[in-house]
Design an enzyme around this catalytic site. Structure first.
Site, PDB file in Angstrom:
ATOM      1  N   ASP A  61      -4.588   1.073  -1.952  1.00  0.00           N
ATOM      2  CA  ASP A  61      -5.151  -0.252  -1.646  1.00  0.00           C
ATOM      3  C   ASP A  61      -5.249  -1.078  -2.925  1.00  0.00           C
ATOM      4  O   ASP A  61      -4.958  -2.277  -2.938  1.00  0.00           O
ATOM      5  CB  ASP A  61      -6.558  -0.114  -1.034  1.00  0.00           C
ATOM      6  CG  ASP A  61      -6.499   0.322   0.430  1.00  0.00           C
ATOM      7  OD1 ASP A  61      -5.398   0.334   1.000  1.00  0.00           O
ATOM      8  OD2 ASP A  61      -7.574   0.641   0.992  1.00  0.00           O
ATOM      9  N   HIS A  96       0.844  -1.198   0.000  1.00  0.00           N
ATOM     10  CA  HIS A  96       0.000   0.000   0.000  1.00  0.00           C
ATOM     11  C   HIS A  96       0.884   1.254   0.000  1.00  0.00           C
ATOM     12  O   HIS A  96       0.670   2.175  -0.797  1.00  0.00           O
ATOM     13  CB  HIS A  96      -0.927  -0.052   1.225  1.00  0.00           C
ATOM     14  CG  HIS A  96      -1.642   1.218   1.515  1.00  0.00           C
ATOM     15  ND1 HIS A  96      -2.964   1.422   1.178  1.00  0.00           N
ATOM     16  CD2 HIS A  96      -1.237   2.363   2.106  1.00  0.00           C
ATOM     17  CE1 HIS A  96      -3.324   2.633   1.553  1.00  0.00           C
ATOM     18  NE2 HIS A  96      -2.295   3.238   2.114  1.00  0.00           N
ATOM     19  N   GLU A  97       1.901   1.266   0.861  1.00  0.00           N
ATOM     20  CA  GLU A  97       2.811   2.427   0.925  1.00  0.00           C
ATOM     21  C   GLU A  97       3.559   2.608  -0.398  1.00  0.00           C
ATOM     22  O   GLU A  97       3.732   3.730  -0.884  1.00  0.00           O
ATOM     23  CB  GLU A  97       3.822   2.269   2.067  1.00  0.00           C
ATOM     24  CG  GLU A  97       3.218   2.299   3.460  1.00  0.00           C
ATOM     25  CD  GLU A  97       2.457   3.583   3.749  1.00  0.00           C
ATOM     26  OE1 GLU A  97       2.894   4.661   3.311  1.00  0.00           O
ATOM     27  OE2 GLU A  97       1.389   3.499   4.386  1.00  0.00           O
ATOM     28  N   GLU A 157      -5.880   6.884  -1.015  1.00  0.00           N
ATOM     29  CA  GLU A 157      -5.864   5.681  -0.171  1.00  0.00           C
ATOM     30  C   GLU A 157      -6.472   4.504  -0.923  1.00  0.00           C
ATOM     31  O   GLU A 157      -5.949   3.389  -0.881  1.00  0.00           O
ATOM     32  CB  GLU A 157      -6.613   5.914   1.140  1.00  0.00           C
ATOM     33  CG  GLU A 157      -5.917   6.867   2.098  1.00  0.00           C
ATOM     34  CD  GLU A 157      -4.487   6.460   2.388  1.00  0.00           C
ATOM     35  OE1 GLU A 157      -4.221   5.270   2.634  1.00  0.00           O
ATOM     36  OE2 GLU A 157      -3.602   7.341   2.340  1.00  0.00           O
ATOM     37  N   HIS A 187       1.495   4.369  -2.901  1.00  0.00           N
ATOM     38  CA  HIS A 187       1.535   5.844  -2.771  1.00  0.00           C
ATOM     39  C   HIS A 187       2.714   6.409  -3.565  1.00  0.00           C
ATOM     40  O   HIS A 187       2.616   7.440  -4.211  1.00  0.00           O
ATOM     41  CB  HIS A 187       1.690   6.244  -1.300  1.00  0.00           C
ATOM     42  CG  HIS A 187       0.414   6.177  -0.510  1.00  0.00           C
ATOM     43  ND1 HIS A 187      -0.752   6.743  -0.932  1.00  0.00           N
ATOM     44  CD2 HIS A 187       0.135   5.609   0.692  1.00  0.00           C
ATOM     45  CE1 HIS A 187      -1.702   6.529  -0.025  1.00  0.00           C
ATOM     46  NE2 HIS A 187      -1.194   5.842   0.966  1.00  0.00           N
TER      47      HIS A 187
HETATM   48 ZN   LIG Z   1      -2.085   5.218   2.743  1.00  0.00          ZN
END
Ligand SMILES: [Zn+2]
Length: 434
Positions: A376, A294-295, A372, A298
């Site tokens: 995901d 997930h990071e 976000e 980003h």
């Molecule tokens: Zn996040």
């Protein structure tokens, strides 16, 4: 304009700007309190909704999350009403101009002819006053509220040394930034807003460099993750994603709180990942990889730079609008000042920037929630959807996150989508792929 006396102050036209500023503050404070109230009505529910049960939250976990959210909200409402009240008293009583005029009497080492020194003295007094007012609230929050739910790990010693360290660091930063800002605006003249924008941009980049390397380690212990399965697994994940990972740290977040987290920092080819020790304890390896995917998502979508872009728009809007009043005598006189200065002007103009700032904040929050979902989705693409699903639920349970956010409250305040929406998206992605 360095520090200028306003000529013939009696004849300068004065406008009811103090009352307009107070009006703005009251309106936005009321919006805040109404939203808190709406959320309170949700946080009062004690019967566990079906969908929360389906997510695997027990009756006890649900009630804990509800009571914790409720208490935090009540505390937040009271402390924000208190500080709002103080701000209004200061405006109504013209206390800021009074302090400004008397800085060199209260702090004899200040040369009152120097704008920088006067401004620094003013900020020093303001920060002392703020702390006297705020420390009791922060003490209560740490040792009563967080303690009650078992989240607090801070000792009185850490609490006090944190305050001392924070003060030393913020004084150093204040001196440097204040000096730089006043010089930049003076040099920039009529088009100071361009120079101020570049100044802010440089400061942000410097802070992104200085904070994780020099400031954060003053508060926490960052240790390289020991050799082993977890470290190898993370390195493999980085290679697979072309993520230029150079170091993996674990940080002793548990010395202050048992809330958990993970993040990355660093420029270009020098990325570092930080895992809270609490996260390592709470999640299994596969779930940690999912959170890191997930990071990495980003990073793949350049979310940090997009946020920075939005911030620059906000900063530019502030300085550009400020340029309409910065040299206007009436602006200063209306607030009870007999002197003009870049510092006072900036300080005052914040009052009028609140509505625009709030709108931009809503925009940024909406943007952030979208990111976000994207991150995901990235974890899903990398094959970590199920692990992310399980990991999110575990983290949420451990942090007693708010399970029933009011839709308007979360729209206004939340940088992350409510848990239910995130899990729904993951579910939908999984269903579609089957
Ligand atoms: Zn996040």
């Amino acid at each position: 304009m360095a520090l200028e006396q306003i000529n013939n102050i009696e004849q300068v036209e004065k406008y009811p700007l103090v009352y307009i500023a107070i009006g703005i503050q009251i309106v936005f404070h009321l919006i805040d309190q109404i939203l808190n109230y709406l959320q309170l009505t949700y946080s009062q529910r004690r019967d566990r909704p079906k969908e929360i049960k389906q997510l695997g939250f027990t009756e006890r976990e649900f009630v804990l999350s509800q009571v914790y959210s409720f208490d935090k909200l009540v505390f937040g409402s009271i402390s924000s009403a208190f500080s709002q009240g103080i701000k209004i008293v200061f405006l109504l009583g013209y206390l800021n101009p009074f302090i400004w005029n008397n800085v060199s009497k209260i702090l004899p080492f200040i040369d009152k002819e120097s704008e920088f020194q006067n401004a620094y003295g003013f900020l020093l007094l303001q920060s002392l006053l703020d702390q006297v007012l705020e420390i009791p609230f922060s003490y209560f929050q740490t040792f009563t509220l967080e303690q009650r739910y078992g989240f607090n790990q801070t000792t009185l010693k850490i609490f006090i040394t944190d305050i001392i360290k924070n003060n030393i660091i913020s004084q150093v930063i204040t001196v440097v930034l204040l000096f730089g800002y006043l010089k930049v605006v003076e040099y920039g003249g009529k088009y100071f807003y361009f120079y101020a924008l570049i100044f802010v941009l440089i400061v942000i980049f410097l802070m992104m460099l200085i904070y994780p390397n020099f400031i954060a380690p003053l508060f926490n212990k960052y240790e390289e993750l020991p050799e082993g399965d977890l470290r190898n697994g993370i390195n493999q994940l980085a290679v697979l994603n072309n993520f230029p990972l150079t170091k993996i740290y674990s940080v002793d977040g548990s010395t202050r709180s048992s809330h958990s987290n993970a993040y990355f920092f660093g420029f270009g080819k020098n990325k570092r990942i930080v895992l809270f020790d609490t996260l390592i304890k709470q999640l299994n390896h596969q779930e940690i990889y999912a959170v890191l995917c997930h990071e990495i998502g980003h990073w793949k979508y350049s979310h940090t730079f997009k946020h920075l872009g939005a911030l620059m728009v906000r900063v530019f809007a502030f300085f550009y609008l400020f340029s309409f009043v910065i040299y206007n005598d009436s602006f200063y006189a209306s607030f009870g000042y007999s002197q003009k200065s870049v510092f006072i002007g900036t300080h005052l103009f914040f009052e009028f920037f609140v509505p625009i700032n709030t709108l931009m904040n809503i925009f940024t929050m909406t943007m952030s929630r979208k990111y976000e979902f994207q991150a995901d989705n990235y974890a899903f693409q990398m094959g970590y959807a199920k692990q992310l699903y399980a990991g999110l639920i575990k983290m949420f349970k451990e942090n007693a996150g708010n399970l029933l956010p009011h839709p308007i409250y979360s729209w206004y305040h939340y940088s992350h989508p409510p848990l239910k929406e995130r899990l729904e998206q993951i579910d939908n992605l999984l269903k579609k792929s089957n």
